[in-house]
Design an enzyme around this catalytic site. Sequence first.
Site, PDB file in Angstrom:
ATOM      1  N   THR A  35      55.761  45.302  37.096  1.00 29.38           N
ATOM      2  CA  THR A  35      56.118  46.386  36.173  1.00 29.38           C
ATOM      3  C   THR A  35      55.959  47.752  36.825  1.00 29.38           C
ATOM      4  O   THR A  35      56.589  48.709  36.388  1.00 29.38           O
ATOM      5  CB  THR A  35      55.201  46.354  34.936  1.00 29.38           C
ATOM      6  OG1 THR A  35      53.849  46.224  35.388  1.00 29.38           O
ATOM      7  CG2 THR A  35      55.537  45.176  34.036  1.00 29.38           C
ATOM      8  N   ASP A  36      55.127  47.821  37.884  1.00 30.10           N
ATOM      9  CA  ASP A  36      54.812  49.152  38.429  1.00 30.10           C
ATOM     10  C   ASP A  36      56.054  49.883  38.917  1.00 30.10           C
ATOM     11  O   ASP A  36      56.293  51.036  38.564  1.00 30.10           O
ATOM     12  CB  ASP A  36      53.722  49.071  39.520  1.00 30.10           C
ATOM     13  CG  ASP A  36      54.051  48.088  40.632  1.00 30.10           C
ATOM     14  OD1 ASP A  36      55.003  47.289  40.478  1.00 30.10           O
ATOM     15  OD2 ASP A  36      53.346  48.118  41.665  1.00 30.10           O
ATOM     16  N   GLY A 120      41.621  38.925  51.057  1.00 28.43           N
ATOM     17  CA  GLY A 120      42.981  38.411  51.025  1.00 28.43           C
ATOM     18  C   GLY A 120      43.240  37.385  49.939  1.00 28.43           C
ATOM     19  O   GLY A 120      44.196  36.623  50.015  1.00 28.43           O
ATOM     20  N   ALA A 121      42.399  37.350  48.892  1.00 31.91           N
ATOM     21  CA  ALA A 121      42.584  36.372  47.815  1.00 31.91           C
ATOM     22  C   ALA A 121      43.323  36.975  46.617  1.00 31.91           C
ATOM     23  O   ALA A 121      43.502  36.321  45.601  1.00 31.91           O
ATOM     24  CB  ALA A 121      41.232  35.821  47.375  1.00 31.91           C
ATOM     25  N   SER A 124      41.822  42.331  45.939  1.00 27.75           N
ATOM     26  CA  SER A 124      41.846  43.677  46.495  1.00 27.75           C
ATOM     27  C   SER A 124      40.511  44.134  47.093  1.00 27.75           C
ATOM     28  O   SER A 124      39.950  45.156  46.702  1.00 27.75           O
ATOM     29  CB  SER A 124      42.314  44.664  45.431  1.00 27.75           C
ATOM     30  OG  SER A 124      43.290  45.464  46.000  1.00 27.75           O
ATOM     31  N   SER A 126      40.335  45.324  49.944  1.00 23.04           N
ATOM     32  CA  SER A 126      40.613  46.564  50.689  1.00 23.04           C
ATOM     33  C   SER A 126      40.485  47.783  49.783  1.00 23.04           C
ATOM     34  O   SER A 126      39.927  48.809  50.186  1.00 23.04           O
ATOM     35  CB  SER A 126      41.981  46.516  51.370  1.00 23.04           C
ATOM     36  OG  SER A 126      43.024  46.403  50.433  1.00 23.04           O
ATOM     37  N   GLU A 159      45.996  52.981  52.829  1.00 21.11           N
ATOM     38  CA  GLU A 159      46.781  51.750  53.051  1.00 21.11           C
ATOM     39  C   GLU A 159      48.120  52.094  53.690  1.00 21.11           C
ATOM     40  O   GLU A 159      48.557  51.450  54.641  1.00 21.11           O
ATOM     41  CB  GLU A 159      47.025  51.026  51.726  1.00 21.11           C
ATOM     42  CG  GLU A 159      45.777  50.617  50.979  1.00 21.11           C
ATOM     43  CD  GLU A 159      45.374  49.149  51.188  1.00 21.11           C
ATOM     44  OE1 GLU A 159      46.096  48.418  51.877  1.00 21.11           O
ATOM     45  OE2 GLU A 159      44.308  48.775  50.655  1.00 21.11           O
ATOM     46  N   ASP A 171      45.594  49.018  42.379  1.00 14.91           N
ATOM     47  CA  ASP A 171      44.345  48.450  42.892  1.00 14.91           C
ATOM     48  C   ASP A 171      43.262  49.514  43.037  1.00 14.91           C
ATOM     49  O   ASP A 171      42.126  49.335  42.601  1.00 14.91           O
ATOM     50  CB  ASP A 171      44.574  47.789  44.260  1.00 14.91           C
ATOM     51  CG  ASP A 171      45.571  46.648  44.173  1.00 14.91           C
ATOM     52  OD1 ASP A 171      45.955  46.271  43.050  1.00 14.91           O
ATOM     53  OD2 ASP A 171      45.969  46.142  45.244  1.00 14.91           O
ATOM     54  N   TYR A 221      60.713  40.416  47.438  1.00 11.20           N
ATOM     55  CA  TYR A 221      60.212  41.562  46.669  1.00 11.20           C
ATOM     56  C   TYR A 221      61.270  42.662  46.621  1.00 11.20           C
ATOM     57  O   TYR A 221      61.597  43.189  45.558  1.00 11.20           O
ATOM     58  CB  TYR A 221      58.927  42.079  47.321  1.00 11.20           C
ATOM     59  CG  TYR A 221      58.370  43.344  46.732  1.00 11.20           C
ATOM     60  CD1 TYR A 221      57.550  43.312  45.612  1.00 11.20           C
ATOM     61  CD2 TYR A 221      58.654  44.581  47.301  1.00 11.20           C
ATOM     62  CE1 TYR A 221      57.028  44.478  45.072  1.00 11.20           C
ATOM     63  CE2 TYR A 221      58.138  45.752  46.768  1.00 11.20           C
ATOM     64  CZ  TYR A 221      57.317  45.700  45.663  1.00 11.20           C
ATOM     65  OH  TYR A 221      56.813  46.857  45.136  1.00 11.20           O
TER      66      TYR A 221
HETATM   67  P1  ADP Z   1      42.859  42.055  49.862  1.00 11.37           P
HETATM   68  O1  ADP Z   1      43.932  41.419  49.043  1.00 11.37           O
HETATM   69  O2  ADP Z   1      41.545  41.350  49.679  1.00 11.37           O
HETATM   70  O3  ADP Z   1      42.781  43.524  49.647  1.00 11.37           O
HETATM   71  P2  ADP Z   1      43.728  42.895  52.447  1.00 11.37           P
HETATM   72  O4  ADP Z   1      44.336  42.160  53.557  1.00 11.37           O
HETATM   73  O5  ADP Z   1      44.477  44.004  51.810  1.00 11.37           O
HETATM   74  O6  ADP Z   1      43.266  41.817  51.376  1.00 11.37           O
HETATM   75  O7  ADP Z   1      42.353  43.535  52.919  1.00 11.37           O
HETATM   76  C1  ADP Z   1      41.425  42.769  53.617  1.00 11.37           C
HETATM   77  C2  ADP Z   1      40.869  43.567  54.776  1.00 11.37           C
HETATM   78  O8  ADP Z   1      39.966  44.580  54.262  1.00 11.37           O
HETATM   79  C3  ADP Z   1      40.043  42.740  55.718  1.00 11.37           C
HETATM   80  O9  ADP Z   1      40.853  42.144  56.706  1.00 11.37           O
HETATM   81  C4  ADP Z   1      39.101  43.784  56.304  1.00 11.37           C
HETATM   82  O10 ADP Z   1      39.734  44.535  57.309  1.00 11.37           O
HETATM   83  C5  ADP Z   1      38.845  44.701  55.124  1.00 11.37           C
HETATM   84  N1  ADP Z   1      37.656  44.232  54.366  1.00 11.37           N
HETATM   85  C6  ADP Z   1      37.627  43.792  53.101  1.00 11.37           C
HETATM   86  N2  ADP Z   1      36.385  43.423  52.732  1.00 11.37           N
HETATM   87  C7  ADP Z   1      35.601  43.613  53.814  1.00 11.37           C
HETATM   88  C8  ADP Z   1      34.213  43.406  54.089  1.00 11.37           C
HETATM   89  N3  ADP Z   1      33.382  42.887  53.175  1.00 11.37           N
HETATM   90  N4  ADP Z   1      33.762  43.748  55.317  1.00 11.37           N
HETATM   91  C9  ADP Z   1      34.585  44.248  56.252  1.00 11.37           C
HETATM   92  N5  ADP Z   1      35.892  44.453  56.060  1.00 11.37           N
HETATM   93  C10 ADP Z   1      36.409  44.146  54.852  1.00 11.37           C
HETATM   94 MG    MG Z   2      44.448  44.816  49.961  1.00 14.48          MG
END
Ligand code: ADP
Ligand code: MG
Length: 380
Positions: A35-36, A120-121, A124, A126, A159, A171, A221
């Site tokens: 929706t964004d 990466g689950a 978020s 990041s 980002e 996010d 997308y």
């Molecule tokens: P997500 O969907 O979880 O945001 P991303 O790929 O966008 O996945 O972000 C993951 C990245 O953020 C990791 O590869 C790392 O670089 C950084 N990151 C996230 N959590 C941590 C953590 N606990 N310690 C160090 N880096 C982290």
């Molecule tokens: Mg992310």
Amino acid sequence: MELKKQISEAFASHFGGEGTFYTSAGRINLIGEHTDYNGGFVFPGAIDKVIMAEIRPNDTDKVNLYSVDMNASASFGLNEADAPAEQWARYVFGVCREIIKRGGTVKGFNAVFAGNVPLGAGLSSSAALESCFAFALNDLFNGNSIDKFELAKIGQSTEHNYCGVNCGIMDQFASVFGKKDCLIRLDCRSLEYEYFPFKIDGYKLVLVDSVVKHELVDSPYNKRRESCERVAKRLGIETLRDADMEMLDAVKSDISAEDYMRAKFVIGEKERVLGVCDALNRGDIATVGRLMYETHEGLSKDYEVSCEELDFLNDVAKECGVTGSRIMGGGFGGCTINLVPDAIHDSFIATVTEKFNERYGHAPKIYDVIISDGARRLEE
Ligand code: ADP
Ligand code: MG
């Protein structure tokens, strides 16, 4: 070991003494998918999976970081040319740079951080990392003069400009604005937002991560976006936010069957977010759940961004009597978000794990989440 203790021990051994503790959170989105970019609504909340950092200014122009989870150190200066090589450190560097670009102040500091947001689950991690540091550096060096929306934008720009991810604002917004027991409806067109109490006594939110990722998400997308834009153009409106089904049906014969299905989903999804908000205000959890299933159906059949594994997870949830279940995120893999009655919580997890494993040869990952506070300083 408790996160805070782990961090303070690492801080003492790497830098000596103590700093100030800050934290921020990962997020879920209850409803409001794709929706964004259509000017519609999303409905996220911060969760009890966090990044935590201990930080102390060091009276130099260098930042020294230690990541407990990566078991690694990184150091960088604060000029554009000083970008660190380590990806995880670029999130912090980006936040520093984006504050400086906006005229804010960042000086050298030492920091240790760790977290329990799965990477990466789809939760978020990041954004949690960015908003933890954005909040902290605003507090430590800027007297909290940067407003919260700008903090979210600092994370988003990080980002875009330092991590190569062209994300929206949801996010970082959820991570910065998150409040315990509340979801936040964000209007992606006006950026107005409203908190809704999310009291779900008797239910739990459970994420089931399929741990699969099917396509390069970019090209489908972009195709979805183009469909939406074509239909909006045909309707003479800016975005599908301003469309309803009557308007869409009036142009049905002029647009492709595919574009029709895509727009139908987006129009329905806008209504569903509003419906979920109303239902929450009435305490009508059954309706919240029904609308979540409708979103899944729409994402799968009309928007066509599901996959076999996610449809399977949705079917198992339905069979188990889960109140609401749907894909969370862009699709083609990742998680489902499930609204699960307490009474079947354990049996649902056991069943979905076993059935998924039997069918796909690996277990899904399960995350219980509680809607919690977002970015803040931790008081003693
Ligand atoms: P997500 O969907 O979880 O945001 P991303 O790929 O966008 O996945 O972000 C993951 C990245 O953020 C990791 O590869 C790392 O670089 C950084 N990151 C996230 N959590 C941590 C953590 N606990 N310690 C160090 N880096 C982290
Ligand atoms: Mg992310």
